[in-house]
Design a protein around this motif. Structure first.
Motif, mmCIF file in Angstrom:
data_model
loop_
_atom_site.group_PDB
_atom_site.id
_atom_site.type_symbol
_atom_site.label_atom_id
_atom_site.label_comp_id
_atom_site.label_asym_id
_atom_site.label_seq_id
_atom_site.Cartn_x
_atom_site.Cartn_y
_atom_site.Cartn_z
ATOM 1 N N ASN A 94 0.810 -1.310 0.045
ATOM 2 C CA ASN A 94 -0.050 0.149 -0.255
ATOM 3 C C ASN A 94 0.831 1.243 0.026
ATOM 4 O OD1 ASN A 94 -3.096 -0.683 0.361
ATOM 5 N ND2 ASN A 94 -2.043 -2.364 1.698
ATOM 6 N N VAL A 95 1.943 1.296 0.120
ATOM 7 C CA VAL A 95 3.047 2.459 0.385
ATOM 8 C C VAL A 95 4.163 2.293 -0.593
ATOM 9 C CG1 VAL A 95 4.418 3.979 1.759
ATOM 10 C CG2 VAL A 95 2.126 3.072 2.656
ATOM 11 N N VAL A 96 5.164 1.297 -0.296
ATOM 12 C CA VAL A 96 6.346 1.191 -1.133
ATOM 13 C C VAL A 96 5.927 0.745 -2.540
ATOM 14 C CG1 VAL A 96 8.433 -0.123 -1.345
ATOM 15 C CG2 VAL A 96 7.392 0.078 1.080
ATOM 16 N N CYS A 97 4.869 0.034 -2.788
ATOM 17 C CA CYS A 97 4.646 -0.073 -4.104
ATOM 18 C C CYS A 97 3.546 0.734 -4.803
ATOM 19 C CB CYS A 97 4.131 -1.649 -4.277
ATOM 20 S SG CYS A 97 5.456 -2.757 -3.949
ATOM 21 N N ALA A 98 3.130 1.732 -4.340
ATOM 22 C CA ALA A 98 2.440 2.738 -4.743
ATOM 23 C C ALA A 98 2.801 3.772 -5.528
ATOM 24 C CB ALA A 98 1.230 3.092 -3.559
ATOM 25 N N LYS A 99 2.114 4.089 -6.764
ATOM 26 C CA LYS A 99 2.753 4.920 -7.356
ATOM 27 C C LYS A 99 2.605 6.469 -6.715
ATOM 28 C CE LYS A 99 1.715 2.493 -11.576
ATOM 29 N NZ LYS A 99 1.129 2.198 -13.146
ATOM 30 N N VAL A 100 1.369 6.700 -6.054
ATOM 31 C CA VAL A 100 1.183 7.981 -5.513
ATOM 32 C C VAL A 100 0.884 7.755 -3.756
ATOM 33 C CG1 VAL A 100 -0.347 9.996 -5.286
ATOM 34 C CG2 VAL A 100 0.470 8.904 -7.571
ATOM 35 N N VAL A 101 1.634 8.243 -2.892
ATOM 36 C CA VAL A 101 1.242 8.276 -1.475
ATOM 37 C C VAL A 101 0.674 9.567 -1.014
ATOM 38 C CG1 VAL A 101 2.242 7.811 0.766
ATOM 39 C CG2 VAL A 101 3.063 6.252 -1.154
ATOM 40 N N ARG A 102 -0.447 9.619 -0.750
ATOM 41 C CA ARG A 102 -0.929 10.712 -0.326
ATOM 42 C C ARG A 102 -1.040 11.169 0.981
ATOM 43 N NH1 ARG A 102 -6.508 9.071 -3.567
ATOM 44 N NH2 ARG A 102 -5.575 8.998 -5.729
ATOM 45 N N SER A 103 -0.550 10.308 1.911
ATOM 46 C CA SER A 103 -0.509 10.781 3.282
ATOM 47 C C SER A 103 0.592 9.907 4.138
ATOM 48 C CB SER A 103 -1.802 10.748 4.132
ATOM 49 O OG SER A 103 -1.548 11.063 5.407
ATOM 50 N N PRO A 104 1.149 10.387 5.082
ATOM 51 C CA PRO A 104 2.089 9.698 5.722
ATOM 52 C C PRO A 104 1.533 8.621 6.881
ATOM 53 C CG PRO A 104 2.309 11.824 6.503
ATOM 54 C CD PRO A 104 1.399 11.710 5.547
#
Length: 75
Positions: free
Chosen positions: A37-47
Motif C-alpha cells: 500500500n505504500v512502497v509499491c504505490a505510485k502515489v502516496v497521499r499521506s504519511p
C-alpha cells in the motif's frame, strides 16, 4: 493512552531491516501490507494510512522507511 504497538525500519523495497514490537498483538503481515500500500504505490497521499483497524505512520529518509503502527485509534 495512545501507544505505538510496533516500529519497523525498512529499505526502499519494503524489506524489514529492524523490528521492535512493543506489544505482541500485531500481525506478521504488517510489513507486507505496508509494502503493497505504500512502497509499491505510485502515489502516496499521506504519511498516515489506516487499513483494517491498523494505523500505519511512516516517514522516508533517503533509502529507508521508518514505520510505526498502532491498532488503537490514532486520531
Amino acid at each position: 493512552h495512545k501507544m505505538i504497538d510496533g516500529l519497523y525500519l525498512l529499505n526502499m523495497k519494503g524489506d524489514v531491516l529492524i523490528t521492535r514490537l512493543l506489544r505482541n498483538n500485531l500481525s506478521s503481515h504488517i510489513p507486507n501490507t505496508f509494502r503493497i500500500n505504500v512502497v509499491c504505490a505510485k502515489v502516496v497521499r499521506s504519511p498516515i494510512l489506516t487499513l483494517n483497524g491498523i494505523t500505519y505512520i511512516h516517514t522516508q529518509s533517503e533509502d529507508l522507511y521508518l514505520l510505526a503502527v498502532t491498532q488503537q485509534n490514532a486520531d
